[in-house]
Design a protein around this motif. Sequence first.
Motif, PDB file in Angstrom:
ATOM      1  N   THR A  22      42.858  36.612  54.671  1.00  0.00           N
ATOM      2  CA  THR A  22      43.275  37.124  55.789  1.00  0.00           C
ATOM      3  C   THR A  22      43.802  36.351  57.027  1.00  0.00           C
ATOM      4  N   SER A  23      43.118  35.396  57.486  1.00  0.00           N
ATOM      5  CA  SER A  23      43.292  34.797  58.663  1.00  0.00           C
ATOM      6  C   SER A  23      44.793  33.819  58.404  1.00  0.00           C
ATOM      7  N   LEU A  24      44.707  33.386  57.116  1.00  0.00           N
ATOM      8  CA  LEU A  24      46.297  32.806  56.645  1.00  0.00           C
ATOM      9  C   LEU A  24      47.288  33.676  56.887  1.00  0.00           C
ATOM     10  N   ARG A  25      47.192  34.741  56.221  1.00  0.00           N
ATOM     11  CA  ARG A  25      48.343  35.812  56.172  1.00  0.00           C
ATOM     12  C   ARG A  25      48.699  36.456  57.596  1.00  0.00           C
ATOM     13  N   ALA A  26      47.684  36.186  58.427  1.00  0.00           N
ATOM     14  CA  ALA A  26      48.026  36.729  59.613  1.00  0.00           C
ATOM     15  C   ALA A  26      48.804  35.738  60.429  1.00  0.00           C
ATOM     16  N   GLN A  27      48.764  34.607  60.091  1.00  0.00           N
ATOM     17  CA  GLN A  27      49.231  33.496  60.519  1.00  0.00           C
ATOM     18  C   GLN A  27      50.623  33.184  59.833  1.00  0.00           C
ATOM     19  N   PRO A 105      29.304  27.178  59.237  1.00  0.00           N
ATOM     20  CA  PRO A 105      30.406  28.195  59.549  1.00  0.00           C
ATOM     21  C   PRO A 105      31.492  27.407  60.438  1.00  0.00           C
ATOM     22  N   PHE A 106      33.018  28.013  60.215  1.00  0.00           N
ATOM     23  CA  PHE A 106      33.829  27.374  61.153  1.00  0.00           C
ATOM     24  C   PHE A 106      34.802  28.634  61.532  1.00  0.00           C
ATOM     25  N   GLY A 107      35.437  28.566  62.776  1.00  0.00           N
ATOM     26  CA  GLY A 107      36.402  29.506  63.346  1.00  0.00           C
ATOM     27  C   GLY A 107      37.751  29.567  62.605  1.00  0.00           C
ATOM     28  N   SER A 108      38.517  30.559  62.867  1.00  0.00           N
ATOM     29  CA  SER A 108      39.561  30.439  62.367  1.00  0.00           C
ATOM     30  C   SER A 108      40.659  29.513  62.922  1.00  0.00           C
ATOM     31  N   SER A 109      40.533  29.490  64.422  1.00  0.00           N
ATOM     32  CA  SER A 109      41.299  28.481  65.270  1.00  0.00           C
ATOM     33  C   SER A 109      41.196  27.380  64.856  1.00  0.00           C
ATOM     34  N   GLU A 110      40.123  26.557  64.409  1.00  0.00           N
ATOM     35  CA  GLU A 110      39.689  25.333  64.210  1.00  0.00           C
ATOM     36  C   GLU A 110      40.584  24.914  62.711  1.00  0.00           C
ATOM     37  N   LEU A 111      40.166  26.080  61.718  1.00  0.00           N
ATOM     38  CA  LEU A 111      40.814  25.924  60.659  1.00  0.00           C
ATOM     39  C   LEU A 111      42.251  25.822  60.473  1.00  0.00           C
ATOM     40  N   MET A 112      43.065  26.641  61.018  1.00  0.00           N
ATOM     41  CA  MET A 112      44.420  26.786  61.535  1.00  0.00           C
ATOM     42  C   MET A 112      44.837  25.326  61.933  1.00  0.00           C
ATOM     43  N   ALA A 113      44.205  24.770  62.806  1.00  0.00           N
ATOM     44  CA  ALA A 113      44.594  23.405  63.418  1.00  0.00           C
ATOM     45  C   ALA A 113      44.429  22.071  62.425  1.00  0.00           C
ATOM     46  N   ARG A 114      43.475  22.436  61.683  1.00  0.00           N
ATOM     47  CA  ARG A 114      43.173  21.379  60.624  1.00  0.00           C
ATOM     48  C   ARG A 114      44.141  21.553  59.430  1.00  0.00           C
ATOM     49  N   ILE A 115      44.662  22.847  59.234  1.00  0.00           N
ATOM     50  CA  ILE A 115      45.704  23.093  58.066  1.00  0.00           C
ATOM     51  C   ILE A 115      47.093  22.479  58.501  1.00  0.00           C
ATOM     52  N   THR A 117      47.429  20.005  60.721  1.00  0.00           N
ATOM     53  CA  THR A 117      47.647  18.719  60.682  1.00  0.00           C
ATOM     54  C   THR A 117      47.420  17.993  59.291  1.00  0.00           C
ATOM     55  N   ALA A 118      46.987  18.766  58.359  1.00  0.00           N
ATOM     56  CA  ALA A 118      47.210  18.414  56.955  1.00  0.00           C
ATOM     57  C   ALA A 118      48.360  18.544  56.565  1.00  0.00           C
ATOM     58  N   MET A 119      49.219  19.542  57.034  1.00  0.00           N
ATOM     59  CA  MET A 119      50.389  19.854  56.488  1.00  0.00           C
ATOM     60  C   MET A 119      51.693  18.671  56.864  1.00  0.00           C
ATOM     61  N   ARG A 120      51.588  18.194  58.222  1.00  0.00           N
ATOM     62  CA  ARG A 120      52.044  17.212  58.702  1.00  0.00           C
ATOM     63  C   ARG A 120      51.777  15.866  58.069  1.00  0.00           C
ATOM     64  N   HIS A 121      50.605  15.726  57.494  1.00  0.00           N
ATOM     65  CA  HIS A 121      50.577  14.605  57.077  1.00  0.00           C
ATOM     66  C   HIS A 121      50.980  14.450  55.612  1.00  0.00           C
ATOM     67  N   GLY A 122      50.857  15.818  54.921  1.00  0.00           N
ATOM     68  CA  GLY A 122      51.512  15.950  53.640  1.00  0.00           C
ATOM     69  C   GLY A 122      52.920  15.859  53.432  1.00  0.00           C
ATOM     70  N   ALA A 123      53.820  16.375  54.712  1.00  0.00           N
ATOM     71  CA  ALA A 123      55.127  16.294  54.703  1.00  0.00           C
ATOM     72  C   ALA A 123      55.306  14.937  54.667  1.00  0.00           C
ATOM     73  N   ILE A 124      54.817  14.082  55.344  1.00  0.00           N
ATOM     74  CA  ILE A 124      55.097  12.658  55.534  1.00  0.00           C
ATOM     75  C   ILE A 124      54.919  11.855  54.327  1.00  0.00           C
ATOM     76  N   VAL A 125      53.871  12.196  53.563  1.00  0.00           N
ATOM     77  CA  VAL A 125      53.311  11.580  52.294  1.00  0.00           C
ATOM     78  C   VAL A 125      54.634  11.911  51.342  1.00  0.00           C
TER      79      VAL A 125
END
Length: 235
Positions: A22-27, A105-115, A117-125
Amino acid sequence: MQTKGTILIIEDEENIRDFIATSLRAQEFKAVTAKTAKEGITLAASLCPDVILLDLGLPDMDGLEVIKNVRTWSMMPVLVISARSGEKEKVEALDMGADDYITKPFGSSELMARIRTAMRHGAIVAGMGAPSEIFSTGGLQIDFGKRNVRVDGTEVHLTQVEYKIVALLARNAGQVMTYDAIISHVWGPYMDDNNRILRVNMANIRRKLEKNPAEPRYIHTEIGVGYRMVGEEEG
């Protein structure tokens, strides 16, 4: 409308899985879910998501084995989300090939920030280039940061797999990408009749991008070898 990316959630706890989805789809992300490791590995191979969110305590297989399996054929970002908070578990997951580790547990804001970052690194790779880059040839324009594709100013909707093929070819414009190289970057080895799936996707891409798919302007076929995106100077 193009989504920001596809995120695969491999998590057996329904409430956590639904919260993340749900958090991901909202973003404006596309969220795909799996309850088991086996289902998750199958979806990872078929969808080639931008990021995998992986729980370690799965019912049929330890999440570490999922990381080990994925790393034999892909460098797609894997972000562990686990209740295991010990340093040993974190180090083991990261050494196995995980890109990041979040403790429940973790918050949605932290999760989105980590995602992000992971996508930026993934795009470079993956060789997709920096987020601000734009590729243009003729009337075709690809904004890698926004994952936006336009032809003569009109936005074109591509599936996630279609976009990854087009982006890969654009990043290597002017060069022939072999069938095997494209398949390896987009799907990995765990697909039946890979060439057929690639041909089907290319037919759909041309139908969406080309005025006359039978005489393609942007993506040329090098018979028996692969495909080539025309360079910016050619367009």
